[in-house]
Write a protein that holds these residues in place. Structure first.
Motif, PDB file in Angstrom:
ATOM      1  N   LYS A   9       0.826  -1.210   0.000  1.00 22.74           N
ATOM      2  CA  LYS A   9       0.000   0.000   0.000  1.00 22.74           C
ATOM      3  C   LYS A   9       0.857   1.255   0.000  1.00 22.74           C
ATOM      4  CE  LYS A   9      -4.280  -1.641   2.097  1.00 22.74           C
ATOM      5  NZ  LYS A   9      -5.176  -1.540   3.255  1.00 22.74           N
ATOM      6  N   ILE A  10       1.883   1.275   0.827  1.00 20.83           N
ATOM      7  CA  ILE A  10       2.765   2.441   0.905  1.00 20.83           C
ATOM      8  C   ILE A  10       3.478   2.650  -0.432  1.00 20.83           C
ATOM      9  CG2 ILE A  10       4.889   3.334   1.968  1.00 20.83           C
ATOM     10  CD1 ILE A  10       3.865   1.983   4.596  1.00 20.83           C
ATOM     11  N   THR A  11       3.908   1.566  -1.041  1.00 22.18           N
ATOM     12  CA  THR A  11       4.572   1.651  -2.347  1.00 22.18           C
ATOM     13  C   THR A  11       3.621   2.183  -3.401  1.00 22.18           C
ATOM     14  OG1 THR A  11       6.018  -0.191  -1.757  1.00 22.18           O
ATOM     15  CG2 THR A  11       5.819   0.334  -4.105  1.00 22.18           C
ATOM     16  N   VAL A  12       2.405   1.654  -3.432  1.00 21.77           N
ATOM     17  CA  VAL A  12       1.414   2.109  -4.416  1.00 21.77           C
ATOM     18  C   VAL A  12       1.087   3.582  -4.194  1.00 21.77           C
ATOM     19  CG1 VAL A  12      -0.992   1.857  -5.179  1.00 21.77           C
ATOM     20  CG2 VAL A  12       0.436  -0.169  -4.877  1.00 21.77           C
ATOM     21  N   VAL A  13       0.945   3.997  -2.939  1.00 21.65           N
ATOM     22  CA  VAL A  13       0.650   5.405  -2.635  1.00 21.65           C
ATOM     23  C   VAL A  13       1.808   6.299  -3.109  1.00 21.65           C
ATOM     24  CG1 VAL A  13       0.397   7.085  -0.765  1.00 21.65           C
ATOM     25  CG2 VAL A  13      -0.977   5.004  -0.776  1.00 21.65           C
ATOM     26  N   GLY A  14       3.033   5.896  -2.847  1.00 20.09           N
ATOM     27  CA  GLY A  14       4.189   6.684  -3.292  1.00 20.09           C
ATOM     28  C   GLY A  14       4.268   6.780  -4.806  1.00 20.09           C
ATOM     29  N   VAL A  15       4.090   5.642  -5.465  1.00 20.11           N
ATOM     30  CA  VAL A  15       4.132   5.628  -6.926  1.00 20.11           C
ATOM     31  C   VAL A  15       2.970   6.439  -7.502  1.00 20.11           C
ATOM     32  CG1 VAL A  15       3.895   4.136  -8.961  1.00 20.11           C
ATOM     33  CG2 VAL A  15       5.432   3.481  -7.100  1.00 20.11           C
ATOM     34  N   MET A  16       1.771   6.295  -6.933  1.00 17.88           N
ATOM     35  CA  MET A  16       0.603   7.044  -7.424  1.00 17.88           C
ATOM     36  C   MET A  16       0.779   8.539  -7.210  1.00 17.88           C
ATOM     37  SD  MET A  16      -1.673   5.661  -9.193  1.00 17.88           S
ATOM     38  CE  MET A  16      -2.740   7.073  -9.247  1.00 17.88           C
ATOM     39  N   THR A  17       1.370   8.933  -6.104  1.00 15.61           N
ATOM     40  CA  THR A  17       1.620  10.355  -5.868  1.00 15.61           C
ATOM     41  C   THR A  17       2.562  10.899  -6.933  1.00 15.61           C
ATOM     42  OG1 THR A  17       1.256  10.123  -3.484  1.00 15.61           O
ATOM     43  CG2 THR A  17       2.486  12.058  -4.212  1.00 15.61           C
ATOM     44  N   ALA A  18       3.655  10.169  -7.182  1.00 19.28           N
ATOM     45  CA  ALA A  18       4.614  10.603  -8.199  1.00 19.28           C
ATOM     46  C   ALA A  18       3.974  10.602  -9.589  1.00 19.28           C
ATOM     47  CB  ALA A  18       5.841   9.693  -8.184  1.00 19.28           C
ATOM     48  N   LEU A  19       3.257   9.547  -9.923  1.00 18.42           N
ATOM     49  CA  LEU A  19       2.595   9.451 -11.227  1.00 18.42           C
ATOM     50  C   LEU A  19       1.541  10.546 -11.384  1.00 18.42           C
ATOM     51  CD1 LEU A  19       2.290   7.887 -13.874  1.00 18.42           C
ATOM     52  CD2 LEU A  19       0.672   6.388 -12.698  1.00 18.42           C
ATOM     53  N   ASN A  20       0.817  10.802 -10.319  1.00 17.32           N
ATOM     54  CA  ASN A  20      -0.209  11.844 -10.333  1.00 17.32           C
ATOM     55  C   ASN A  20       0.411  13.211 -10.638  1.00 17.32           C
ATOM     56  OD1 ASN A  20      -2.961  12.322 -10.139  1.00 17.32           O
ATOM     57  ND2 ASN A  20      -2.851  12.876  -7.994  1.00 17.32           N
ATOM     58  N   ILE A  21       1.544  13.484 -10.047  1.00 20.75           N
ATOM     59  CA  ILE A  21       2.230  14.754 -10.276  1.00 20.75           C
ATOM     60  C   ILE A  21       2.702  14.843 -11.726  1.00 20.75           C
ATOM     61  CG2 ILE A  21       4.296  16.102  -9.686  1.00 20.75           C
ATOM     62  CD1 ILE A  21       3.867  15.007  -6.770  1.00 20.75           C
TER      63      ILE A  21
END
Length: 163
Positions: A9-21
């Motif tokens: 979950k933490i990995t997905v959140v980090g990747v999604m935050t970066a991808l979202n940006i």
């Protein structure tokens, strides 16, 4: 407590935050009157809220909004975006927490749209003036609706793969 699930979950959140940006910076439409911009930031926020719930949606919303404004050279918006998009993600996640029915999704989109559009109306009234802020209001409504719908479509396609 499942450590593997938490790390995932933490990995997905980090990747999604970066991808979202990245996505929000690529699909960026400036609004000259307010010195702001329209983007697809809401899509990633809604996607994470649907996948992992209110707390993760709020976290991705807050981080994405804050960092996006920092990278876009709009520091005057950073703290506002942290609160507005963080609250948007948390509320969206809370509304659909128990069930993801069409009615709950519509309610979540409506509330997210109200939070984003009214949040930025207040923000831009504070930073500039109401007559300037109201110009961006319809575009903020459009951004929130389109972003929410993109997030819902992505969720419908990714939920089996990511979970």
């Amino acid at each position: 407590m499942d450590t593997t699930a938490n790390v995932k979950k933490i990995t997905v959140v980090g990747v999604m935050t970066a991808l979202n940006i990245v996505i929000a910076r690529v699909f960026l439409i400036p609004v000259p009157m307010t010195k702001g911009f329209l983007n697809l930031c809401d899509a990633g926020i809604v996607l994470i809220a649907l996948l992992y719930g209110a707390n993760y949606g709020g976290l991705v919303g807050a981080l994405s909004g804050f960092l996006l404004d920092l990278l876009a050279g709009a520091p005057q918006y950073m703290l506002f975006s942290l609160v507005i998009h963080g609250f948007e993600g948390w509320v969206f996640g809370k509304v659909i927490e128990k069930e993801k029915t069409p009615g709950r999704l519509v309610l979540a989109v409506v509330l997210a749209t109200i939070i984003v559009s009214c949040g930025y109306l207040a923000c831009e009234t504070f930073l500039f003036k109401f007559s300037t802020a109201i110009i961006g209001f319809p575009m903020n409504i459009l951004q929130a609706i389109v972003g929410s719908l993109v997030g819902i479509v992505l969720y419908s396609q990714l939920r089996k793969v990511i979970h």
